[in-house]
Structure formats: C-alpha cells, structure tokens
Write a protein that holds these residues in place. Structure first.
Motif, PDB file in Angstrom:
ATOM      1  N   GLU A  28      44.935  21.918  27.410  1.00 27.20           N
ATOM      2  CA  GLU A  28      44.217  22.988  26.715  1.00 27.20           C
ATOM      3  C   GLU A  28      45.178  23.499  25.540  1.00 27.20           C
ATOM      4  OE1 GLU A  28      41.203  25.215  28.081  1.00 27.20           O
ATOM      5  OE2 GLU A  28      41.220  23.612  30.135  1.00 27.20           O
ATOM      6  N   GLU A  29      44.721  23.787  24.257  1.00 26.14           N
ATOM      7  CA  GLU A  29      45.256  24.363  23.260  1.00 26.14           C
ATOM      8  C   GLU A  29      45.764  25.828  23.471  1.00 26.14           C
ATOM      9  OE1 GLU A  29      44.679  25.468  18.559  1.00 26.14           O
ATOM     10  OE2 GLU A  29      43.927  23.462  19.295  1.00 26.14           O
ATOM     11  N   THR A  30      44.712  26.608  24.101  1.00 32.36           N
ATOM     12  CA  THR A  30      44.974  27.862  24.355  1.00 32.36           C
ATOM     13  C   THR A  30      44.588  28.212  25.901  1.00 32.36           C
ATOM     14  OG1 THR A  30      44.445  28.470  22.179  1.00 32.36           O
ATOM     15  CG2 THR A  30      44.315  30.187  23.670  1.00 32.36           C
ATOM     16  N   VAL A  31      45.196  28.948  26.434  1.00 27.81           N
ATOM     17  CA  VAL A  31      44.620  29.773  27.903  1.00 27.81           C
ATOM     18  C   VAL A  31      45.102  31.026  27.746  1.00 27.81           C
ATOM     19  CG1 VAL A  31      45.044  27.429  28.999  1.00 27.81           C
ATOM     20  CG2 VAL A  31      46.969  29.005  29.022  1.00 27.81           C
ATOM     21  N   TYR A  32      44.213  31.969  28.682  1.00 28.32           N
ATOM     22  CA  TYR A  32      44.598  33.323  28.819  1.00 28.32           C
ATOM     23  C   TYR A  32      45.009  33.694  29.853  1.00 28.32           C
ATOM     24  CZ  TYR A  32      42.460  33.649  24.026  1.00 28.32           C
ATOM     25  OH  TYR A  32      42.230  33.795  22.789  1.00 28.32           O
ATOM     26  N   ILE A  33      46.129  34.362  30.144  1.00 33.73           N
ATOM     27  CA  ILE A  33      46.559  35.093  31.513  1.00 33.73           C
ATOM     28  C   ILE A  33      45.773  36.587  31.539  1.00 33.73           C
ATOM     29  CG2 ILE A  33      48.246  35.884  32.770  1.00 33.73           C
ATOM     30  CD1 ILE A  33      48.440  32.684  31.945  1.00 33.73           C
ATOM     31  N   ILE A  34      44.889  36.865  32.493  1.00 32.56           N
ATOM     32  CA  ILE A  34      44.076  37.826  32.671  1.00 32.56           C
ATOM     33  C   ILE A  34      44.555  38.738  33.848  1.00 32.56           C
ATOM     34  CG2 ILE A  34      42.352  36.641  31.202  1.00 32.56           C
ATOM     35  CD1 ILE A  34      40.620  37.260  34.006  1.00 32.56           C
ATOM     36  N   GLY A  35      45.559  38.671  34.700  1.00 36.82           N
ATOM     37  CA  GLY A  35      45.964  39.399  35.736  1.00 36.82           C
ATOM     38  C   GLY A  35      46.152  38.953  36.843  1.00 36.82           C
ATOM     39  N   GLY A  36      46.638  39.501  37.891  1.00 30.88           N
ATOM     40  CA  GLY A  36      46.942  40.821  38.041  1.00 30.88           C
ATOM     41  C   GLY A  36      48.502  40.951  37.732  1.00 30.88           C
ATOM     42  N   GLY A  37      48.965  42.137  38.265  1.00 32.21           N
ATOM     43  CA  GLY A  37      50.489  42.597  37.726  1.00 32.21           C
ATOM     44  C   GLY A  37      51.404  41.596  37.885  1.00 32.21           C
ATOM     45  N   GLU A  38      51.241  40.958  39.313  1.00 29.80           N
ATOM     46  CA  GLU A  38      52.191  39.828  39.349  1.00 29.80           C
ATOM     47  C   GLU A  38      52.091  38.830  38.494  1.00 29.80           C
ATOM     48  OE1 GLU A  38      53.013  38.155  43.524  1.00 29.80           O
ATOM     49  OE2 GLU A  38      52.111  40.002  44.244  1.00 29.80           O
ATOM     50  N   ILE A  39      50.952  38.192  38.244  1.00 27.52           N
ATOM     51  CA  ILE A  39      50.624  37.155  37.517  1.00 27.52           C
ATOM     52  C   ILE A  39      51.368  37.296  35.855  1.00 27.52           C
ATOM     53  CG2 ILE A  39      49.117  35.306  36.567  1.00 27.52           C
ATOM     54  CD1 ILE A  39      49.601  35.401  39.629  1.00 27.52           C
ATOM     55  N   TYR A  40      50.818  38.546  35.587  1.00 28.99           N
ATOM     56  CA  TYR A  40      51.528  39.162  34.154  1.00 28.99           C
ATOM     57  C   TYR A  40      53.064  38.928  34.122  1.00 28.99           C
ATOM     58  CZ  TYR A  40      46.919  41.010  32.678  1.00 28.99           C
ATOM     59  OH  TYR A  40      45.568  41.160  32.457  1.00 28.99           O
ATOM     60  N   ALA A  41      53.594  39.333  35.190  1.00 29.33           N
ATOM     61  CA  ALA A  41      55.181  39.505  35.094  1.00 29.33           C
ATOM     62  C   ALA A  41      55.710  38.151  35.115  1.00 29.33           C
ATOM     63  CB  ALA A  41      55.617  40.217  36.553  1.00 29.33           C
ATOM     64  N   GLN A  42      55.045  37.209  35.828  1.00 28.74           N
ATOM     65  CA  GLN A  42      55.581  35.666  36.051  1.00 28.74           C
ATOM     66  C   GLN A  42      55.245  35.172  34.446  1.00 28.74           C
ATOM     67  OE1 GLN A  42      53.905  33.553  39.116  1.00 28.74           O
ATOM     68  NE2 GLN A  42      53.865  35.143  40.619  1.00 28.74           N
ATOM     69  N   ALA A  43      54.251  35.554  33.968  1.00 28.80           N
ATOM     70  CA  ALA A  43      53.809  34.817  32.660  1.00 28.80           C
ATOM     71  C   ALA A  43      54.499  35.415  31.392  1.00 28.80           C
ATOM     72  CB  ALA A  43      52.332  34.856  32.385  1.00 28.80           C
ATOM     73  N   MET A  44      55.150  36.440  31.542  1.00 24.63           N
ATOM     74  CA  MET A  44      55.611  36.907  30.315  1.00 24.63           C
ATOM     75  C   MET A  44      56.817  36.211  29.618  1.00 24.63           C
ATOM     76  SD  MET A  44      54.481  39.876  29.225  1.00 24.63           S
ATOM     77  CE  MET A  44      55.606  41.248  28.533  1.00 24.63           C
ATOM     78  N   ALA A  45      57.469  35.220  30.364  1.00 23.83           N
ATOM     79  CA  ALA A  45      58.602  34.332  29.967  1.00 23.83           C
ATOM     80  C   ALA A  45      57.900  33.246  29.440  1.00 23.83           C
ATOM     81  CB  ALA A  45      59.532  33.798  31.036  1.00 23.83           C
TER      82      ALA A  45
END
Length: 168
Positions: free
Chosen positions: A93-110
């Motif tokens: 997939e060319e684009t994926v969206y991370i939509i939450g929650g807090g733990e997933i956001y923290a992991q995905a920031m990098a």
C-alpha cells in the motif's frame, strides 16, 4: 516512497481519550478524518477498534492486539499482533494511516513521515495520551484554526507536520 501517516486529535496536554472514549465532540474534525482516510487502510489498536460501533465504511482495518485468540467477524478487518506485522501486511500500500490509540501512536512515531493532527485548544483529564512531537524531528507545514461555534464547544487547529530531513 511509502506514506505512513499518523492521524489524531489531541488536546493541549496531549490527552486523547478516557475510558476508551473521546473527550470532545467535533463534527468538522470527524468529517476531515473521514475525507482523509476513506479508501485507505487504517491501522489501530484493539481498544480503538472496539470504540467504534462497527467498522468504518470504505476502509480496510488492521487491528493490533496481543491477544492471540482475538477475532472479528468483519471481513474488512485483519488481526495482527504487532505494528511490524501490520506494516508487513500492508507493504504494497502506498499510504496507510495510523489512527490510535496512544500506545500505537507512540510506536509509530519513529516510522511515520507525516502527522495530521487536530490540536484541541483545551486540557482534559485522560488515561490515553498522544506522544510529544519532537521539533527536531518534525516540521509544521501548515495549520488552520477552527474557532468554537454552535457545533464545536472548543476551538481547534488542523496541523500538518512532515518529518524533518536528516542533514548530511
């Protein structure tokens, strides 16, 4: 280049939610979220998925859970057990969206290269928070203020951040 985009609404104190529920009601932000994510894959934690009455239309849901026995009857959903597995499943997939929650956001920031943040101009008591945005890593590209009105009790600002290029 693949786009991993984090999309969130967070208060001034980075509050996201409490008791698996949102802390505010912002109809225009819901419309923006729908417009941005429709037609794309959305990656989320199990609690975020369970906060929806049903899967969001016209989006493929990748649900991350540690629970190996977790399942869902919905066909537009896949269950994985780590963010790494979610990325592997969506690698084409060319684009994926991370939509939450807090733990997933923290992991995905990098991994993310864009942040679509709705900054809610208030502070809230919460049990889930958005990670701090490091200004050495992220550059604000644009922002658009939405004042409080008859449908929105608090003002908020749409902010788009891009990852800063590493200097050589």
């Amino acid at each position: 280049m693949r786009n991993i985009i984090i999309i969130a609404a967070a208060a001034e104190n980075n509050a996201l939610g409490k008791d698996n529920d949102l802390l505010w009601h912002l109809p225009d932000d819901f419309k923006r979220f729908k417009a941005i994510t429709t037609g794309h894959t959305i990656i989320m934690g199990r609690k975020t998925f369970e906060s929806f009455p049903k899967p969001l239309p016209n989006r493929f849901h990748v649900i991350i859970t540690r629970d190996r026995s977790y399942s869902t009857p919905h066909e537009k959903c896949a269950i994985v057990h780590s963010l790494k597995e979610a990325y592997a499943l969506t690698q084409n997939e060319e684009t994926v969206y991370i939509i939450g929650g807090g733990e997933i956001y923290a992991q995905a920031m990098a991994d993310a290269n864009l942040l679509e943040l709705t900054r809610v101009h208030a502070t809230y008591e919460a049990d889930t928070f958005f990670p701090e945005i490091d200004p050495t890593q992220w550059e604000l590209l644009k922002e658009e203020l939405h004042p409080a009105d008859e449908r929105h009790a608090v003002p908020f600002t749409y902010q788009t951040y891009t990852r800063r290029q590493k200097s050589r």
